[in-house]
Write a protein that holds these residues in place. Sequence first.
Motif, PDB file in Angstrom:
ATOM      1  N   GLN A   1       0.846  -1.197   0.000  1.00  0.00           N
ATOM      2  CA  GLN A   1       0.000   0.000   0.000  1.00  0.00           C
ATOM      3  C   GLN A   1       0.879   1.242   0.000  1.00  0.00           C
ATOM      4  O   GLN A   1       1.987   1.258   0.559  1.00  0.00           O
ATOM      5  CB  GLN A   1      -0.909  -0.008   1.230  1.00  0.00           C
ATOM      6  CG  GLN A   1      -2.011  -1.039   1.144  1.00  0.00           C
ATOM      7  CD  GLN A   1      -3.062  -0.826   2.227  1.00  0.00           C
ATOM      8  OE1 GLN A   1      -2.729  -0.460   3.350  1.00  0.00           O
ATOM      9  NE2 GLN A   1      -4.308  -1.075   1.899  1.00  0.00           N
ATOM     10  N   MET A   2       0.360   2.272  -0.600  1.00  0.00           N
ATOM     11  CA  MET A   2       1.046   3.568  -0.658  1.00  0.00           C
ATOM     12  C   MET A   2       1.467   3.986   0.754  1.00  0.00           C
ATOM     13  O   MET A   2       0.689   3.849   1.702  1.00  0.00           O
ATOM     14  CB  MET A   2       0.062   4.586  -1.230  1.00  0.00           C
ATOM     15  CG  MET A   2       0.669   5.830  -1.765  1.00  0.00           C
ATOM     16  SD  MET A   2      -0.510   6.758  -2.778  1.00  0.00           S
ATOM     17  CE  MET A   2      -1.913   6.895  -1.693  1.00  0.00           C
ATOM     18  N   GLY A   3       2.708   4.452   0.867  1.00  0.00           N
ATOM     19  CA  GLY A   3       3.207   4.893   2.164  1.00  0.00           C
ATOM     20  C   GLY A   3       3.943   3.833   2.949  1.00  0.00           C
ATOM     21  O   GLY A   3       4.633   4.148   3.927  1.00  0.00           O
TER      22      GLY A   3
ATOM     23  N   SER B   1       8.860   5.001   1.740  1.00  0.00           N
ATOM     24  CA  SER B   1       7.434   5.324   1.750  1.00  0.00           C
ATOM     25  C   SER B   1       6.971   5.290   0.303  1.00  0.00           C
ATOM     26  O   SER B   1       7.135   6.260  -0.444  1.00  0.00           O
ATOM     27  CB  SER B   1       7.216   6.711   2.373  1.00  0.00           C
ATOM     28  OG  SER B   1       5.860   7.068   2.327  1.00  0.00           O
ATOM     29  N   THR B   2       6.423   4.155  -0.082  1.00  0.00           N
ATOM     30  CA  THR B   2       6.150   3.939  -1.501  1.00  0.00           C
ATOM     31  C   THR B   2       5.049   4.858  -2.011  1.00  0.00           C
ATOM     32  O   THR B   2       4.111   5.218  -1.285  1.00  0.00           O
ATOM     33  CB  THR B   2       5.741   2.486  -1.750  1.00  0.00           C
ATOM     34  OG1 THR B   2       4.714   2.116  -0.824  1.00  0.00           O
ATOM     35  CG2 THR B   2       6.926   1.551  -1.601  1.00  0.00           C
ATOM     36  N   LYS B   3       5.199   5.209  -3.286  1.00  0.00           N
ATOM     37  CA  LYS B   3       4.206   6.023  -3.984  1.00  0.00           C
ATOM     38  C   LYS B   3       3.654   5.188  -5.143  1.00  0.00           C
ATOM     39  O   LYS B   3       4.282   4.219  -5.575  1.00  0.00           O
ATOM     40  CB  LYS B   3       4.854   7.303  -4.524  1.00  0.00           C
ATOM     41  CG  LYS B   3       5.502   8.167  -3.458  1.00  0.00           C
ATOM     42  CD  LYS B   3       5.974   9.485  -4.038  1.00  0.00           C
ATOM     43  CE  LYS B   3       7.310   9.365  -4.685  1.00  0.00           C
ATOM     44  NZ  LYS B   3       8.417   9.840  -3.856  1.00  0.00           N
ATOM     45  N   LEU B   4       2.504   5.609  -5.650  1.00  0.00           N
ATOM     46  CA  LEU B   4       1.898   4.883  -6.758  1.00  0.00           C
ATOM     47  C   LEU B   4       2.868   4.777  -7.939  1.00  0.00           C
ATOM     48  O   LEU B   4       2.950   3.733  -8.598  1.00  0.00           O
ATOM     49  CB  LEU B   4       0.612   5.575  -7.222  1.00  0.00           C
ATOM     50  CG  LEU B   4      -0.558   5.554  -6.238  1.00  0.00           C
ATOM     51  CD1 LEU B   4      -1.722   6.382  -6.782  1.00  0.00           C
ATOM     52  CD2 LEU B   4      -1.016   4.138  -5.942  1.00  0.00           C
ATOM     53  N   GLU B   5       3.599   5.858  -8.179  1.00  0.00           N
ATOM     54  CA  GLU B   5       4.506   5.886  -9.332  1.00  0.00           C
ATOM     55  C   GLU B   5       5.753   5.034  -9.148  1.00  0.00           C
ATOM     56  O   GLU B   5       6.574   4.930 -10.064  1.00  0.00           O
ATOM     57  CB  GLU B   5       4.907   7.329  -9.676  1.00  0.00           C
ATOM     58  CG  GLU B   5       5.474   8.132  -8.536  1.00  0.00           C
ATOM     59  CD  GLU B   5       4.424   8.979  -7.821  1.00  0.00           C
ATOM     60  OE1 GLU B   5       3.262   8.526  -7.661  1.00  0.00           O
ATOM     61  OE2 GLU B   5       4.780  10.097  -7.398  1.00  0.00           O
ATOM     62  N   ASP B   6       5.917   4.418  -7.983  1.00  0.00           N
ATOM     63  CA  ASP B   6       7.017   3.475  -7.784  1.00  0.00           C
ATOM     64  C   ASP B   6       6.694   2.103  -8.361  1.00  0.00           C
ATOM     65  O   ASP B   6       7.569   1.220  -8.399  1.00  0.00           O
ATOM     66  CB  ASP B   6       7.357   3.326  -6.292  1.00  0.00           C
ATOM     67  CG  ASP B   6       7.931   4.594  -5.691  1.00  0.00           C
ATOM     68  OD1 ASP B   6       7.665   4.849  -4.495  1.00  0.00           O
ATOM     69  OD2 ASP B   6       8.633   5.337  -6.416  1.00  0.00           O
ATOM     70  N   SER B   7       5.459   1.895  -8.779  1.00  0.00           N
ATOM     71  CA  SER B   7       5.079   0.610  -9.374  1.00  0.00           C
ATOM     72  C   SER B   7       5.898   0.380 -10.637  1.00  0.00           C
ATOM     73  O   SER B   7       5.887   1.199 -11.557  1.00  0.00           O
ATOM     74  CB  SER B   7       3.588   0.603  -9.723  1.00  0.00           C
ATOM     75  OG  SER B   7       2.802   0.682  -8.563  1.00  0.00           O
ATOM     76  N   ALA B   8       6.617  -0.730 -10.670  1.00  0.00           N
ATOM     77  CA  ALA B   8       7.523  -1.020 -11.790  1.00  0.00           C
ATOM     78  C   ALA B   8       8.154  -2.385 -11.560  1.00  0.00           C
ATOM     79  O   ALA B   8       7.994  -2.988 -10.491  1.00  0.00           O
ATOM     80  CB  ALA B   8       8.626   0.037 -11.884  1.00  0.00           C
ATOM     81  N   MET B   9       8.885  -2.846 -12.563  1.00  0.00           N
ATOM     82  CA  MET B   9       9.785  -3.994 -12.362  1.00  0.00           C
ATOM     83  C   MET B   9      11.118  -3.431 -11.884  1.00  0.00           C
ATOM     84  O   MET B   9      11.622  -2.472 -12.460  1.00  0.00           O
ATOM     85  CB  MET B   9      10.005  -4.746 -13.665  1.00  0.00           C
ATOM     86  CG  MET B   9       8.885  -5.660 -14.078  1.00  0.00           C
ATOM     87  SD  MET B   9       8.784  -7.134 -13.041  1.00  0.00           S
ATOM     88  CE  MET B   9      10.075  -8.136 -13.748  1.00  0.00           C
ATOM     89  N   TYR B  10      11.662  -4.035 -10.848  1.00  0.00           N
ATOM     90  CA  TYR B  10      12.957  -3.622 -10.338  1.00  0.00           C
ATOM     91  C   TYR B  10      13.951  -4.743 -10.600  1.00  0.00           C
ATOM     92  O   TYR B  10      13.753  -5.880 -10.183  1.00  0.00           O
ATOM     93  CB  TYR B  10      12.874  -3.306  -8.840  1.00  0.00           C
ATOM     94  CG  TYR B  10      12.153  -2.001  -8.579  1.00  0.00           C
ATOM     95  CD1 TYR B  10      10.757  -1.948  -8.584  1.00  0.00           C
ATOM     96  CD2 TYR B  10      12.859  -0.826  -8.363  1.00  0.00           C
ATOM     97  CE1 TYR B  10      10.097  -0.748  -8.387  1.00  0.00           C
ATOM     98  CE2 TYR B  10      12.199   0.376  -8.153  1.00  0.00           C
ATOM     99  CZ  TYR B  10      10.825   0.406  -8.174  1.00  0.00           C
ATOM    100  OH  TYR B  10      10.176   1.603  -7.976  1.00  0.00           O
ATOM    101  N   PHE B  11      15.013  -4.395 -11.299  1.00  0.00           N
ATOM    102  CA  PHE B  11      16.027  -5.380 -11.646  1.00  0.00           C
ATOM    103  C   PHE B  11      17.314  -5.092 -10.888  1.00  0.00           C
ATOM    104  O   PHE B  11      17.772  -3.956 -10.826  1.00  0.00           O
ATOM    105  CB  PHE B  11      16.336  -5.351 -13.144  1.00  0.00           C
ATOM    106  CG  PHE B  11      15.183  -5.760 -14.017  1.00  0.00           C
ATOM    107  CD1 PHE B  11      14.494  -4.830 -14.769  1.00  0.00           C
ATOM    108  CD2 PHE B  11      14.797  -7.092 -14.084  1.00  0.00           C
ATOM    109  CE1 PHE B  11      13.434  -5.205 -15.565  1.00  0.00           C
ATOM    110  CE2 PHE B  11      13.736  -7.485 -14.877  1.00  0.00           C
ATOM    111  CZ  PHE B  11      13.048  -6.537 -15.619  1.00  0.00           C
TER     112      PHE B  11
ATOM    113  N   VAL C   1       2.189  -0.877  -6.245  1.00  0.00           N
ATOM    114  CA  VAL C   1       1.789  -0.013  -5.130  1.00  0.00           C
ATOM    115  C   VAL C   1       0.334   0.377  -5.336  1.00  0.00           C
ATOM    116  O   VAL C   1      -0.038   0.904  -6.391  1.00  0.00           O
ATOM    117  CB  VAL C   1       2.670   1.244  -5.042  1.00  0.00           C
ATOM    118  CG1 VAL C   1       2.280   2.093  -3.838  1.00  0.00           C
ATOM    119  CG2 VAL C   1       4.142   0.851  -4.951  1.00  0.00           C
ATOM    120  N   THR C   2      -0.499   0.084  -4.337  1.00  0.00           N
ATOM    121  CA  THR C   2      -1.939   0.368  -4.484  1.00  0.00           C
ATOM    122  C   THR C   2      -2.379   1.514  -3.581  1.00  0.00           C
ATOM    123  O   THR C   2      -1.649   1.872  -2.647  1.00  0.00           O
ATOM    124  CB  THR C   2      -2.761  -0.874  -4.144  1.00  0.00           C
ATOM    125  OG1 THR C   2      -2.501  -1.222  -2.776  1.00  0.00           O
ATOM    126  CG2 THR C   2      -2.391  -2.048  -5.037  1.00  0.00           C
TER     127      THR C   2
END
Lengths: 111, 117
Positions: free
Chosen positions: B14-16, B81-91, B116-117
């Motif tokens: 979740q966000m944050g 503190s995750t944000k919606l725009e952090d949604s991605a594939m991380y390599f 991130v939801t």
Amino acid sequence: TQLLEQSPQFLSIQEGENLTVYCNSSSVFSSLQWYRQEPGEGPVLLVTVVTGGEVKKLKRLTFQFGDARKDSSLHITAAQTGDTGLYLCAGERDSNYQLIWGAGTKLIIKP
Amino acid sequence: EPEVTQTPSHQVTQMGQEVILRCVPISNHLYFYWYRQILGQKVEFLVSFYNNEISEKSEIFDDQFSVERPDGSNFTLKIRSTKLEDSAMYFCASSEYGAGASSYEQYFGPGTRLTVT
């Protein structure tokens, strides 16, 4: 800003045909790497070219680094359906760890 | 054949919330990297790490991000503190040699898909 431009962005051809993918920049790179990426997976290194004018072959894939080390090409002979994927080029800047990435060429080989 | 491994393969948060993405680089490699790839977009460099410190980071790698090599095998990326725009594939990637070496080749892990939801 150093940019790597790949062309074409998308290519769909029949099995057995030949194709060439290009990676161009106005800047000089110490080396250039080619990767292939499948959906949902990490890029897989295919080859690194280092010397201007260098040609490397990987079975039906031929990679060339331009004489001025600003551009590179990937040529596939007699494409097979297993060649389908996203092909990425990435260039190394002198003395920096960061690779500069192209946007990729999405290749589809139809049976 | 040695390979880079990453866990988890998919993380939903979740966000944050804080997330930690884990990587085990190839054992004899000394240089470590994190990249991200937003769906349908370019691979983007985040950070490189050598000798227990950051060598280079991009403007994406702000104060919300940190990296650590907590032991001899793991390499982690923390997003505070995750944000919606952090949604991605991380390599995660590793290389035996650094930039400028004649054999500067990076090997990538399979990635962690962060949602991130």
